[in-house]
Design an enzyme around this catalytic site. Structure first.
Site, short mmCIF file in Angstrom:
data_model
loop_
_atom_site.label_atom_id
_atom_site.label_comp_id
_atom_site.label_asym_id
_atom_site.label_seq_id
_atom_site.Cartn_x
_atom_site.Cartn_y
_atom_site.Cartn_z
N ASP A 2 -48.12 -9.10 37.23
CA ASP A 2 -46.81 -9.08 36.55
C ASP A 2 -46.61 -7.83 35.70
O ASP A 2 -45.89 -7.86 34.70
CB ASP A 2 -46.62 -10.33 35.67
CG ASP A 2 -46.89 -11.62 36.40
OD1 ASP A 2 -46.28 -11.82 37.47
OD2 ASP A 2 -47.70 -12.43 35.92
N HIS A 38 -42.42 -9.62 43.33
CA HIS A 38 -41.89 -8.37 42.81
C HIS A 38 -40.40 -8.56 42.57
O HIS A 38 -39.70 -9.12 43.41
CB HIS A 38 -42.06 -7.22 43.80
CG HIS A 38 -43.47 -6.75 43.95
ND1 HIS A 38 -44.44 -6.96 43.00
CD2 HIS A 38 -44.07 -6.06 44.96
CE1 HIS A 38 -45.58 -6.41 43.41
NE2 HIS A 38 -45.38 -5.87 44.60
N THR A 39 -39.91 -8.07 41.46
CA THR A 39 -38.47 -8.06 41.19
C THR A 39 -37.99 -6.62 41.22
O THR A 39 -38.49 -5.79 40.47
CB THR A 39 -38.16 -8.69 39.83
OG1 THR A 39 -38.63 -10.05 39.81
CG2 THR A 39 -36.66 -8.69 39.57
N THR A 48 -57.47 -14.86 41.59
CA THR A 48 -56.89 -15.14 42.89
C THR A 48 -58.02 -15.14 43.92
O THR A 48 -59.19 -14.99 43.56
CB THR A 48 -55.79 -14.12 43.23
OG1 THR A 48 -55.05 -14.57 44.36
CG2 THR A 48 -56.36 -12.73 43.49
N THR A 84 -42.06 -14.40 38.39
CA THR A 84 -41.06 -14.20 39.44
C THR A 84 -41.08 -15.33 40.45
O THR A 84 -40.04 -15.81 40.90
CB THR A 84 -41.32 -12.86 40.18
OG1 THR A 84 -41.26 -11.80 39.23
CG2 THR A 84 -40.29 -12.62 41.26
N VAL A 85 -42.28 -15.79 40.81
CA VAL A 85 -42.43 -16.82 41.84
C VAL A 85 -42.39 -18.22 41.23
O VAL A 85 -41.68 -19.10 41.69
CB VAL A 85 -43.74 -16.62 42.63
CG1 VAL A 85 -44.01 -17.80 43.55
CG2 VAL A 85 -43.66 -15.33 43.44
N SER A 111 -37.22 0.72 31.19
CA SER A 111 -36.29 -0.39 31.43
C SER A 111 -36.52 -0.88 32.86
O SER A 111 -37.20 -0.21 33.64
CB SER A 111 -34.83 0.04 31.24
OG SER A 111 -34.23 0.41 32.46
#
Length: 429
Positions: A13, A41-42, A238, A298-299, A414
Site C-alpha cells: 500500500d 493499485h489505485t 503473503t 484498495t481491495v 499527491s
C-alpha cells in the site's frame, strides 16, 4: 536500454500504482510477476479513478501488459476486473493483455479453505484477505495446481481435480467445513476456459523478443518487502516472494534483465491486518495520519494501521530487495505536524539492534528508538519542483536517505500522477 522493477519497501500500500502508471507511459511492456487479487493499485488519470488487482497498470494506457507465471490467478475475478475496466472505456484484447500459460489458478476451493483456516485459528489468525492466495501457492509447490494451459484439456482437468480433492477435502473435513464437489468445479472451469484461453500465451518468448528489440520493460510488484514469505514478518506475510529477485523468476527472464529496482515507501508507515508494527501510533497523531492519507485498503477496504517512518525496516528492504533508489510517497500527508519522528534503531532485551529480527518473539518485543525531526507548516501537496519544497521537508528527506542507505529517485506529493518530482530517471540507468 534499461528495464525497471517497482517493488514495495514496506508492508504494501505504498503508492506503487501511481508510480507504475507514471513510469508505464514510457515503458513498452508492463509485467506483473507475483501475488494475486489480494493486492490493489489505485490509479488516478485525468480525474478518473481505476482500481486494479490482477491487471498490470499498463492496460489503462494500452501498453502490452503481461501477467507472469509467478502470479496466481482467480479467473472469475480477472474477468470481472476486465469487464469493470472495459466499462470505463479501456480496450482490453489479447493483443494488449497476455497471461502466462504456466500460471496457476486460484479456485473457489482455495478461498473456502483460506476462510475455514482463519476461522479455526481464532486469535492466532494471520489476517489474510480470505481470497485463496496462500492455498493456491501451496498447491503450486505441492505440484497439484491447475494451470492456465490445463483449461484447454478436459481430461487433464478431471485428473487434476481428483488429485486436488483428495488433498483439499481431507483438510476441509478436519476443519469441519463443507467438502467440494468435483463435478461442480469441473463445470465451472469448462465454462470459464473459453473466456480465459484467448489471453494465454508463451510470455517468456514475448519478453525475449522484447529484450532483443531493446524495448523498455516495467516489472510491477505487489505487496511489499516486509510481506515477503522469506524476508518479511513471518508468518504475518503473503505467500510469495515480493522482492525484486522474483521479477525474473515470476515472468520468465534472467535476473540480469530486471534492471533498476525502484522501491516504493511512504513518508510514514502503514500496515493492514495482523502482525508486528514497531512504530504504530495509537494516539490522535496516528488517527490524523490515517484520515489525511485516506488509509483504507484498495481491495479489502480495511483501515490501515499507521505509524512513524521506520528507517530500520526500509533499510533492510533496500538490502534484501536489491533496491537501487526509492520513490517516497505521500509527503504531503505530513504537512502541518510540528515535529516528526523517524525510527533509527530498536531495543531488544536491553540491547540496541539495527535490523528487524526474524523470530516472532523478537519482532513482537522490539522497541523503536526515535530521532525527532522538525516538521513544516507550508503545504507540499501538488509540489512539482524541488526548490518549492520547505527546507525542513528537504531535511526530512535527506535524513531518510542517510538512514536507509539509498537515494530518493522520485518524490510524490499527491495522488495525481503529474504531482511528482523526478530526482533520478530509473529508465536512464
Amino acid at each position: 536500454m534499461a528495464n525497471v522493477a517497482v517493488v514495495g519497501a514496506q508492508w504494501g500500500d505504498e503508492g506503487k500504482g501511481k508510480v507504475v502508471d507514471w513510469l508505464s507511459e514510457r515503458a513498452d511492456v508492463v509485467v506483473r510477476f507475483q501475488g494475486g487479487h489480494n493486492a490493489g493499485h489505485t490509479l488516478v488519470i485525468n480525474g478518473v479513478t481505476y482500481k486494479l488487482s490482477l491487471l498490470p497498470s499498463g492496460v489503462v494506457r494500452g501498453k502490452l501488459s503481461i501477467i507472469g507465471n509467478g502470479v496466481v490467478i482467480d479467473p472469475w475475478a480477472l474477468l470481472a476486473e476486465i469487464e469493470r475496466i472495459r466499462a470505463q472505456g479501456v480496450e482490453i484484447t489479447p493483443e494488449v493483455l497476455k497471461i502466462a500459460e504456466n500460471a496457476c489458478l486460484i479456485l473457489p476451493l482455495h478461498a473456502h479453505l483460506d476462510k475455514a483456516r482463519e476461522e479455526a485459528s481464532g486469535t492466532a489468525k494471520i489476517g489474510t484477505t480470505g481470497r485463496g492466495i496462500g492455498p493456491a501457492y501451496e498447491d503450486r509447490v505441492g505440484r497439484r495446481a491447475i494451470r492456465v494451459c490445463d483449461l484447454a484439456d478436459e481430461a487433464v482437468l478431471k485428473a487434476k481435480i481428483a488429485t486436488l480433492l483428495r488433498h483439499h477435502n481431507a483438510l476441509l473435513r478436519g476443519l469441519g467445513a463443507a467438502e467440494v464437489d468435483g463435478a461442480e468445479l469441473l463445470a465451472k472451469l469448462l465454462d470459464v476456459a473459453p473466456k480465459i484461453l484467448p489471453f494465454a500465451d508463451v510470455v517468456w518468448q514475448h519478453l525475449d523478443e522484447v529484450r532483443h528489440t531493446r524495448k523498455r520493460v516495467l516489472f510491477e510488484g505487489a505487496q511489499g518487502a516486509m510481506l515477503d514469505v522469506d524476508h518479511g514478518t513471518y508468518p504475518y506475510v503473503t505467500s510469495s516472494n515480493t522482492v525484486s529477485g522474483n521479477a525474473g523468476t515470476g515472468s520468465g527472464v534472467g535476473p540480469g534483465q530486471v534492471g533498476y529496482v525502484l522501491g516504493i515507501c511512504k513518508a510514514y508507515t502503514t500496515r493492514v491486518g495482523e502482525g508486528p508494527f514497531p512504530t504504530e501510533l495509537f494516539d490522535e497523531i496516528g488517527k490524523s495520519i490515517g484520515e489525511r492519507g485516506h488509509e483504507f485498503g484498495t481491495v479489502t477496504g480495511r483501515p490501515r494501521r499507521c505509524g512513524w517512518f521506520d528507517a530500520v525496516m526500509v533499510r533492510q528492504a533496500v538490502k534484501v530487495g536489491g533496491i537501487t533508489g526509492i520513490a517516497l510517497t505521500k509527503l504531503d500527508v505530513l504537512d502541518g505536524f510540528k515535529e516528526l519522528k523517524i525510527c533509527t534503531g530498536y531495543k531488544l532485551d536491553g540491547k540496541v539492534i539495527n535490523h528487524f529480527p526474524a523470530s516472532m518473539t523478537g519482532q513482537a518485543n522490539v522497541e523503536p528508538i526515535y530521532e525527532v525531526i522538525e516538521g513544516w507548516s507550508q503545504s507540499t501537496r501538488g509540489v512539482r519542483s524541488w526548490k518549492d519544497l520547505p527546507a525542513t521537508a528537504i531535511k526530512y528527506i535527506r535524513r531518510i536517505e542517510e538512514l536507509i542507505e539509498a537515494p530518493v529517485a522520485l518524490l510524490s506529493t499527491s495522488p495525481e500522477r503529474e504531482d511528482s518530482i523526478l530526482v533520478h530517471d530509473p529508465f536512464a540507468t
